[in-house]
Enzyme design. Structure first.
Site, PDB file in Angstrom:
ATOM      1  N   ASP A  73      41.228 -33.927   3.109  1.00 52.25           N
ATOM      2  CA  ASP A  73      41.663 -35.005   3.993  1.00 52.25           C
ATOM      3  C   ASP A  73      42.043 -34.399   5.332  1.00 52.25           C
ATOM      4  O   ASP A  73      43.135 -33.879   5.500  1.00 52.25           O
ATOM      5  CB  ASP A  73      42.865 -35.747   3.379  1.00 52.25           C
ATOM      6  CG  ASP A  73      43.199 -37.025   4.139  1.00 52.25           C
ATOM      7  OD1 ASP A  73      42.967 -37.066   5.362  1.00 52.25           O
ATOM      8  OD2 ASP A  73      43.706 -37.977   3.509  1.00 52.25           O
TER       9      ASP A  73
ATOM     10  N   ARG B  94      34.980 -47.881  -0.869  1.00 53.24           N
ATOM     11  CA  ARG B  94      34.057 -48.881  -0.333  1.00 53.24           C
ATOM     12  C   ARG B  94      32.637 -48.427  -0.646  1.00 53.24           C
ATOM     13  O   ARG B  94      32.341 -47.232  -0.612  1.00 53.24           O
ATOM     14  CB  ARG B  94      34.228 -49.031   1.191  1.00 53.24           C
ATOM     15  CG  ARG B  94      35.455 -49.826   1.605  1.00 53.24           C
ATOM     16  CD  ARG B  94      35.354 -51.310   1.224  1.00 53.24           C
ATOM     17  NE  ARG B  94      36.575 -52.076   1.526  1.00 53.24           N
ATOM     18  CZ  ARG B  94      37.512 -52.378   0.649  1.00 53.24           C
ATOM     19  NH1 ARG B  94      37.422 -51.980  -0.600  1.00 53.24           N
ATOM     20  NH2 ARG B  94      38.555 -53.113   0.996  1.00 53.24           N
TER      21      ARG B  94
ATOM     22  N   GLU C 200      27.830 -56.848  -2.580  1.00 53.15           N
ATOM     23  CA  GLU C 200      28.573 -57.350  -3.747  1.00 53.15           C
ATOM     24  C   GLU C 200      28.375 -58.852  -3.854  1.00 53.15           C
ATOM     25  O   GLU C 200      28.451 -59.531  -2.813  1.00 53.15           O
ATOM     26  CB  GLU C 200      30.058 -57.001  -3.600  1.00 53.15           C
ATOM     27  CG  GLU C 200      30.269 -55.496  -3.632  1.00 53.15           C
ATOM     28  CD  GLU C 200      31.734 -55.063  -3.503  1.00 53.15           C
ATOM     29  OE1 GLU C 200      32.605 -55.927  -3.363  1.00 53.15           O
ATOM     30  OE2 GLU C 200      31.978 -53.858  -3.531  1.00 53.15           O
TER      31      GLU C 200
ATOM     32  N   HIS D  74      34.320 -54.659  -8.570  1.00 50.83           N
ATOM     33  CA  HIS D  74      35.339 -54.617  -7.499  1.00 50.83           C
ATOM     34  C   HIS D  74      36.666 -55.247  -7.956  1.00 50.83           C
ATOM     35  O   HIS D  74      37.109 -56.267  -7.418  1.00 50.83           O
ATOM     36  CB  HIS D  74      34.841 -55.306  -6.215  1.00 50.83           C
ATOM     37  CG  HIS D  74      35.598 -54.862  -5.003  1.00 50.83           C
ATOM     38  ND1 HIS D  74      35.066 -54.820  -3.747  1.00 50.83           N
ATOM     39  CD2 HIS D  74      36.884 -54.402  -4.858  1.00 50.83           C
ATOM     40  CE1 HIS D  74      35.973 -54.376  -2.889  1.00 50.83           C
ATOM     41  NE2 HIS D  74      37.095 -54.118  -3.551  1.00 50.83           N
TER      42      HIS D  74
ATOM     43  N   GLY E  23      39.532 -53.218  -8.451  1.00 56.14           N
ATOM     44  CA  GLY E  23      40.610 -52.235  -8.278  1.00 56.14           C
ATOM     45  C   GLY E  23      41.968 -52.884  -8.042  1.00 56.14           C
ATOM     46  O   GLY E  23      42.995 -52.410  -8.535  1.00 56.14           O
TER      47      GLY E  23
HETATM   48  P1  NAD Z   1      45.126 -44.986   2.906  1.00 55.41           P
HETATM   49  O1  NAD Z   1      44.921 -45.382   4.321  1.00 55.41           O
HETATM   50  O2  NAD Z   1      46.504 -44.930   2.368  1.00 55.41           O
HETATM   51  O3  NAD Z   1      44.446 -43.552   2.632  1.00 55.41           O
HETATM   52  C1  NAD Z   1      43.189 -43.202   3.111  1.00 55.41           C
HETATM   53  C2  NAD Z   1      43.181 -41.702   3.306  1.00 55.41           C
HETATM   54  O4  NAD Z   1      41.854 -41.328   3.687  1.00 55.41           O
HETATM   55  C3  NAD Z   1      44.130 -41.244   4.420  1.00 55.41           C
HETATM   56  O5  NAD Z   1      44.996 -40.229   3.942  1.00 55.41           O
HETATM   57  C4  NAD Z   1      43.188 -40.726   5.496  1.00 55.41           C
HETATM   58  O6  NAD Z   1      43.736 -39.624   6.226  1.00 55.41           O
HETATM   59  C5  NAD Z   1      41.981 -40.306   4.665  1.00 55.41           C
HETATM   60  N1  NAD Z   1      40.765 -40.201   5.455  1.00 55.41           N
HETATM   61  C6  NAD Z   1      40.367 -40.943   6.515  1.00 55.41           C
HETATM   62  N2  NAD Z   1      39.197 -40.502   6.981  1.00 55.41           N
HETATM   63  C7  NAD Z   1      38.849 -39.450   6.191  1.00 55.41           C
HETATM   64  C8  NAD Z   1      37.727 -38.571   6.170  1.00 55.41           C
HETATM   65  N3  NAD Z   1      36.742 -38.678   7.053  1.00 55.41           N
HETATM   66  N4  NAD Z   1      37.684 -37.620   5.224  1.00 55.41           N
HETATM   67  C9  NAD Z   1      38.670 -37.483   4.303  1.00 55.41           C
HETATM   68  N5  NAD Z   1      39.774 -38.278   4.289  1.00 55.41           N
HETATM   69  C10 NAD Z   1      39.842 -39.256   5.219  1.00 55.41           C
HETATM   70  O7  NAD Z   1      44.204 -45.962   2.051  1.00 55.41           O
HETATM   71  P2  NAD Z   1      44.353 -46.336   0.509  1.00 55.41           P
HETATM   72  O8  NAD Z   1      45.279 -47.501   0.375  1.00 55.41           O
HETATM   73  O9  NAD Z   1      44.611 -45.103  -0.279  1.00 55.41           O
HETATM   74  O10 NAD Z   1      42.891 -46.916   0.228  1.00 55.41           O
HETATM   75  C11 NAD Z   1      41.759 -46.046   0.176  1.00 55.41           C
HETATM   76  C12 NAD Z   1      40.489 -46.870   0.041  1.00 55.41           C
HETATM   77  O11 NAD Z   1      40.519 -47.635  -1.154  1.00 55.41           O
HETATM   78  C13 NAD Z   1      40.236 -47.868   1.158  1.00 55.41           C
HETATM   79  O12 NAD Z   1      38.852 -47.816   1.469  1.00 55.41           O
HETATM   80  C14 NAD Z   1      40.509 -49.192   0.539  1.00 55.41           C
HETATM   81  O13 NAD Z   1      39.788 -50.215   1.150  1.00 55.41           O
HETATM   82  C15 NAD Z   1      40.050 -48.952  -0.874  1.00 55.41           C
HETATM   83  N6  NAD Z   1      40.640 -49.877  -1.861  1.00 55.41           N
HETATM   84  C16 NAD Z   1      39.821 -50.388  -2.825  1.00 55.41           C
HETATM   85  C17 NAD Z   1      40.346 -51.239  -3.787  1.00 55.41           C
HETATM   86  C18 NAD Z   1      39.456 -51.802  -4.860  1.00 55.41           C
HETATM   87  O14 NAD Z   1      39.662 -52.930  -5.272  1.00 55.41           O
HETATM   88  N7  NAD Z   1      38.498 -51.040  -5.356  1.00 55.41           N
HETATM   89  C19 NAD Z   1      41.706 -51.598  -3.761  1.00 55.41           C
HETATM   90  C20 NAD Z   1      42.510 -51.052  -2.777  1.00 55.41           C
HETATM   91  C21 NAD Z   1      41.964 -50.195  -1.808  1.00 55.41           C
END
Ligand code: NAD
Length: 323
Positions: free
Chosen positions: A169, A228, A257, A276, A278
């Site tokens: 990260d 995503r 989706e 989807h 999560g």
């Molecule tokens: P968050 O913002 O807390 O964490 C995301 C992390 O990714 C951050 O620490 C950021 O620094 C890091 N990041 C950004 N760009 C990066 C890169 N190029 N390389 C490596 N790391 C990078 O987000 P979160 O709440 O942990 O959510 C993460 C993902 O999960 C999001 O895409 C969100 O949409 C998805 N999500 C999906 C569901 C589902 O139903 N499947 C539910 C909730 C969230």
């Protein structure tokens, strides 16, 4: 003093609504789109992703001061339009992190122990004769891509399984690496027996898992994506699977989706799917409602926004982010 009018446009728990009712005058919208709603007196909107916020909707709401979405995603809100109007916007990023992390682990375990095939085998009365051997996770390495809210939780669970945890990260500070050893992306893919993706969808993360990054990935690794669909190249993933690479793949999210019935991914037995879900738990829904209600109260009491949009995260402001 009169209470501010708050319009709730989508599913919201009674508990959160009751909390709001003490200080706000609540109106419930007929449909999430608000297409036929009178917005002329509305001062705050409580929405979910089915309510699209754009210039046209804002033009119908001259008194609107605050919008909160009871979701962690926010691509249904035109943040330039809200900023132009001086409307404060908030999201609810903490509410579903635990649920999304747990679903990630459900997919990891389904791939490691072929629980879906095992279930089918028992039902089809073939018992365990055709099942491949699973892998034990304890003693192996887990690679977390994106150490934010969800990734950090996933990493802690990996530690509890007795796994070594590595993380990639570039935007997280040192404190995030209390749960994982900091490594580069290529190193992570080479080292890890299990890899999961927890990054936002940005210019930089689009197709982050592709033909060349799959080259580095261990041939018998497990790969899970609950972030995503766009983060991995579905066609190149399918081609890697066809070559026999990857022990298992767990997918909760897809570019389109619902996943189209002609998707190549459906042809491969080593892919485990979920639709989807999560964030689809009763707890995440209740937490999101409460997190949104508390932000409305905070806004009308102090003018402060607990989880403002656009987010303050470094990745969002970076040239490879959204701007
Ligand atoms: P968050 O913002 O807390 O964490 C995301 C992390 O990714 C951050 O620490 C950021 O620094 C890091 N990041 C950004 N760009 C990066 C890169 N190029 N390389 C490596 N790391 C990078 O987000 P979160 O709440 O942990 O959510 C993460 C993902 O999960 C999001 O895409 C969100 O949409 C998805 N999500 C999906 C569901 C589902 O139903 N499947 C539910 C909730 C969230």
């Amino acid at each position: 003093m009169s209470k501010p009018t708050v319009l709730i446009t989508d599913k919201f728990t009674l508990r959160a609504q009751t909390l709001l009712e003490a200080s706000c005058s609540i109106v419930k919208s007929q449909t999430p789109s608000c297409a036929h709603e009178d917005l002329s007196q509305v001062e705050a909107l409580v929405i979910r992703s089915r309510t699209k916020i754009d210039k046209n909707l804002l033009a119908r709401a001259p008194k609107l001061k605050f919008i909160v979405t009871a979701t962690s995603g926010f691509d249904h809100i035109d943040l330039i339009a809200t900023e132009t109007r001086g409307i404060k916007v908030a999201f609810s990023p903490e509410a579903n992190a635990a649920s999304a992390a747990e679903l990630t682990w459900a997919l990891v375990l389904a791939c490691a122990r072929q629980t879906v095939d095992g279930h089918t085998a028992v039902k089809n009365e073939t018992w365990n004769t055709h099942l491949r051997d699973g892998i034990q996770l304890c003693g192996h390495t887990y690679g977390v891509i994106g150490l934010g809210r969800i990734g950090t939780r996933v990493a802690r669970i990996a530690q509890a399984f007795g796994m070594s945890v590595v993380g990639y990260d570039p935007y997280a500070d040192e404190s995030a690496f209390a749960v994982a050893q900091r490594v580069g992306l290529e190193e992570l893919l080479k080292m890890s027996d299990v890899v999961s993706l927890h990054v936002p969808y940005t210019r930089e993360t689009r197709k982050m898992i592709n033909r060349s990054t799959l080259e580095y990935t261990q041939r018998d690794a497990i790969l899970v994506n609950t972030s995503r669909g766009e983060i991995l190249d579905e066609q190149e993933l399918y081609e890697a699977l066809k070559k026999g690479w990857l022990k298992g793949v767990g997918l909760d999210v897809f570019v389109k989706e619902p996943l189209p019935s002609d998707s190549n991914l459906l042809k491969n037995d080593r892919v485990v799917f979920s639709p989807h879900v999560g964030a689809r738990t009763e707890d995440a829904y209740a937490n999101a409602s409460l997190e949104a209600a508390k932000q409305v109260l905070e806004f009308f009491t102090t003018g402060n926004v607990t989880h403002p949009l656009p987010p303050k995260a470094l990745w969002y402001a970076s040239p490879k982010g959204f701007n």
